[in-house]
Design a protein around this motif. Structure first.
Motif, PDB file in Angstrom:
ATOM      1  N   ALA A 221      74.221  85.399  57.386  1.00  0.00           N
ATOM      2  CA  ALA A 221      73.670  86.745  57.554  1.00  0.00           C
ATOM      3  C   ALA A 221      72.429  86.718  58.442  1.00  0.00           C
ATOM      4  CB  ALA A 221      73.345  87.350  56.192  1.00  0.00           C
ATOM      5  N   LEU A 222      71.579  85.708  58.265  1.00  0.00           N
ATOM      6  CA  LEU A 222      70.370  85.602  59.074  1.00  0.00           C
ATOM      7  C   LEU A 222      70.705  85.316  60.538  1.00  0.00           C
ATOM      8  CD1 LEU A 222      68.134  83.589  56.586  1.00  0.00           C
ATOM      9  CD2 LEU A 222      67.811  85.971  57.281  1.00  0.00           C
ATOM     10  N   ALA A 223      71.745  84.517  60.777  1.00  0.00           N
ATOM     11  CA  ALA A 223      72.175  84.252  62.150  1.00  0.00           C
ATOM     12  C   ALA A 223      72.666  85.536  62.810  1.00  0.00           C
ATOM     13  CB  ALA A 223      73.268  83.188  62.161  1.00  0.00           C
ATOM     14  N   SER A 224      73.423  86.320  62.073  1.00  0.00           N
ATOM     15  CA  SER A 224      73.905  87.590  62.603  1.00  0.00           C
ATOM     16  C   SER A 224      72.742  88.537  62.901  1.00  0.00           C
ATOM     17  CB  SER A 224      74.872  88.237  61.604  1.00  0.00           C
ATOM     18  OG  SER A 224      75.357  89.462  62.100  1.00  0.00           O
ATOM     19  N   MET A 225      71.781  88.552  61.997  1.00  0.00           N
ATOM     20  CA  MET A 225      70.598  89.395  62.186  1.00  0.00           C
ATOM     21  C   MET A 225      69.805  88.949  63.419  1.00  0.00           C
ATOM     22  SD  MET A 225      67.718  90.168  59.310  1.00  0.00           S
ATOM     23  CE  MET A 225      66.278  91.202  59.678  1.00  0.00           C
ATOM     24  N   SER A 236      64.642  86.123  75.716  1.00  0.00           N
ATOM     25  CA  SER A 236      65.206  85.055  76.543  1.00  0.00           C
ATOM     26  C   SER A 236      65.603  83.843  75.710  1.00  0.00           C
ATOM     27  CB  SER A 236      64.196  84.631  77.609  1.00  0.00           C
ATOM     28  OG  SER A 236      63.031  84.085  77.007  1.00  0.00           O
ATOM     29  N   HIS A 237      64.879  83.585  74.599  1.00  0.00           N
ATOM     30  CA  HIS A 237      65.127  82.404  73.782  1.00  0.00           C
ATOM     31  C   HIS A 237      64.914  82.727  72.309  1.00  0.00           C
ATOM     32  CE1 HIS A 237      64.136  80.620  77.726  1.00  0.00           C
ATOM     33  NE2 HIS A 237      64.961  79.652  77.373  1.00  0.00           N
ATOM     34  N   PHE A 238      65.462  81.855  71.469  1.00  0.00           N
ATOM     35  CA  PHE A 238      65.217  81.894  70.027  1.00  0.00           C
ATOM     36  C   PHE A 238      64.448  80.631  69.652  1.00  0.00           C
ATOM     37  CE2 PHE A 238      69.525  84.035  70.219  1.00  0.00           C
ATOM     38  CZ  PHE A 238      69.029  85.310  70.038  1.00  0.00           C
ATOM     39  N   LEU A 239      63.392  80.777  68.878  1.00  0.00           N
ATOM     40  CA  LEU A 239      62.662  79.638  68.340  1.00  0.00           C
ATOM     41  C   LEU A 239      62.901  79.597  66.840  1.00  0.00           C
ATOM     42  CD1 LEU A 239      59.241  79.854  70.233  1.00  0.00           C
ATOM     43  CD2 LEU A 239      61.311  78.621  70.858  1.00  0.00           C
ATOM     44  N   LEU A 240      63.295  78.441  66.336  1.00  0.00           N
ATOM     45  CA  LEU A 240      63.730  78.322  64.942  1.00  0.00           C
ATOM     46  C   LEU A 240      62.909  77.281  64.207  1.00  0.00           C
ATOM     47  CD1 LEU A 240      65.775  78.936  62.642  1.00  0.00           C
ATOM     48  CD2 LEU A 240      67.230  77.140  63.637  1.00  0.00           C
ATOM     49  N   SER A 258      73.785  81.818  72.379  1.00  0.00           N
ATOM     50  CA  SER A 258      72.522  81.767  71.648  1.00  0.00           C
ATOM     51  C   SER A 258      72.070  80.335  71.429  1.00  0.00           C
ATOM     52  CB  SER A 258      72.654  82.489  70.304  1.00  0.00           C
ATOM     53  OG  SER A 258      72.862  83.873  70.482  1.00  0.00           O
ATOM     54  N   LEU A 259      73.016  79.451  71.120  1.00  0.00           N
ATOM     55  CA  LEU A 259      72.662  78.041  70.923  1.00  0.00           C
ATOM     56  C   LEU A 259      72.060  77.434  72.189  1.00  0.00           C
ATOM     57  CD1 LEU A 259      75.715  76.741  68.859  1.00  0.00           C
ATOM     58  CD2 LEU A 259      73.333  76.809  68.092  1.00  0.00           C
ATOM     59  N   SER A 260      72.518  77.878  73.343  1.00  0.00           N
ATOM     60  CA  SER A 260      71.991  77.337  74.599  1.00  0.00           C
ATOM     61  C   SER A 260      70.551  77.776  74.828  1.00  0.00           C
ATOM     62  CB  SER A 260      72.863  77.787  75.768  1.00  0.00           C
ATOM     63  OG  SER A 260      72.722  79.176  76.010  1.00  0.00           O
TER      64      SER A 260
END
Length: 407
Positions: A221-225, A236-240, A258-260
């Motif tokens: 659910a969090l990935a979808s969000m 431009s990017h996701f920081l996790l 998104s993984l890229s």
């Protein structure tokens, strides 16, 4: 604006209704007048404003703490207005003066709420008024012209300057947007208190499996969000930042695209936005440099039909609506010519008629890059400034203004 809260757990699924609510909440934040996270749509709207000849006042003013002491900003504002009045005739001066008075009243009324800088775009005769509070100071400047002057904003904004930051844990997750040197929390998600669910009614040999499944459901659910918010904000990017088991489950549900664009950092899930910004800063810079390097390499290696590699060729492709991504050396500046009839831009200033349409209604422009940026935004192309010195040198091997093409 305060971060919004919601729950995602065994009793609160990420339903289509909740997903739509998240989308609407993000869009509402972007429409909030003092909101500092400028969206690409804001820029596109500003770029398309045309007053049909009436002058637009574009004002950039630093509002650092030093400028606020004793209302020092007023001296800077007065100096700017005095300077610009020296270069215009009386009719334009009267029109511009009314807009500048409106801007000064806005500063008098709202200065305490503003950040470290402000941008105004005003034309009373055409009903245009845009007021933008900025978390960073931009150099003082007044520009008068038929359209808003956006280059200072675009130079500090850029495609790689907006990132979505996610701090995940089983009991609480937080989402932030990092932009223009600031980090702002936008969502706080209450997760599943797994310990409270694993009662004596759950067989002991099934507790680990149940806990693991609950965690995977929450991570999905969090990935979808994350995808929803990132798409709306055009990050431009996701920081996790997440514990190993949740990290793996979360990544398993992200798209390849998104993984890229994913980067990892470490921080306490309860840390302040300032602490989170400091923890993520090094990774952000690495991602920006990596993106610039990848983009310049893409320009160099692409098929000749997929790129434009000369300044005039790029300008021609812009006029034809073929540009997907406009790439500019951050330091590039040049004069040029604009055809009022067909809108084409030319890097030469020695033209008597338009090479494209043959008309003679030409005007000189003192910032060719600004005009190209305006056209790129109007045509929904991405804009990227190359700032890394090594990448700028590589870009300059062909031209300081190039493009990836749609066709």
């Amino acid at each position: 604006m305060k971060a919004l809260s919601l729950a995602i757990d065994a009793h609160h699924a990420l339903t289509p209704e909740l997903r739509e609510q998240i989308v609407q909440n993000v869009r509402a934040r972007l429409q909030d007048p003092p909101y500092r996270l400028l969206s690409p749509e804001h820029f596109r709207t500003l770029a398309m404003l045309d007053t049909a000849g009436h002058p637009v006042v574009s004002l950039y003013l630093e509002l650092t703490p030093e400028r606020r002491v004793g209302r020092a900003w007023q001296s800077a504002f007065s100096a700017l207005t005095h300077q610009v009045f020296q270069t215009m005739d009386e009719a334009v001066r009267n029109s511009v003066n009314a807009d500048l008075q409106d801007i000064q009243r806005a500063l008098d009324d709202q200065l305490p709420e503003l950040g470290r800088g402000a941008a105004f775009f005003a034309c009373r005769e055409r009903g245009i008024w845009r007021q933008i509070a900025l978390p960073i100071p931009l150099p003082d400047r007044i520009q008068i012209g038929p359209r808003p002057y956006l280059r200072p904003l675009l130079r500090c904004w850029g495609r790689s300057d907006r990132m979505l930051v996610a701090l995940l844990s089983r009991e609480q997750s937080r989402f932030f947007v990092s932009h223009l040197g600031t980090v702002e929390e936008i969502y706080r998600v209450k997760g599943q208190r797994i310990r409270g669910m694993l009662t004596d009614r759950v067989p002991r040999d099934r507790r680990d499996a149940l806990a693991n499944q609950l965690m995977k459901d929450e991570a999905k659910a969090l990935a979808s969000m994350t995808e929803v918010i990132g798409r709306e904000l055009e990050t431009s990017h996701f920081l996790l930042c997440a514990p190993p088991d949740m990290n793996a489950a979360f990544r398993a549900h992200l798209s390849k695209e998104s993984l890229s664009r994913l980067g990892m950092f470490e921080a306490n899930v309860h840390a302040s936005p300032t602490e989170i910004g400091a923890a993520a800063a090094a990774v952000q810079e690495q991602l920006k440099v990596r993106e610039e390097r990848g983009l310049v390499d893409q320009l160099r290696e692409a098929s000749p039909v997929a790129v434009s590699t000369g300044v005039q060729e790029t300008l021609d492709c812009l006029s034809e609506g073929r540009v997907l991504t406009l790439v500019a050396d951050d330091s590039y500046a040049a004069d040029g010519t604009h055809c009022r009839q067909c809108g084409c831009l030319f890097e030469t200033t020695q033209l008597s008629k338009c090479p494209a349409c043959g008309e003679t209604d030409l005007e000189p422009i003192d910032d060719l890059v600004e005009a190209a940026l305006q056209q790129a935004l109007e045509r929904r192309a991405q804009v990227v400034f190359i700032r890394d010195p090594a990448r700028r040198l590589a870009l300059a091997e062909k031209a300081p203004l190039q493009a990836l093409l749609r066709y």
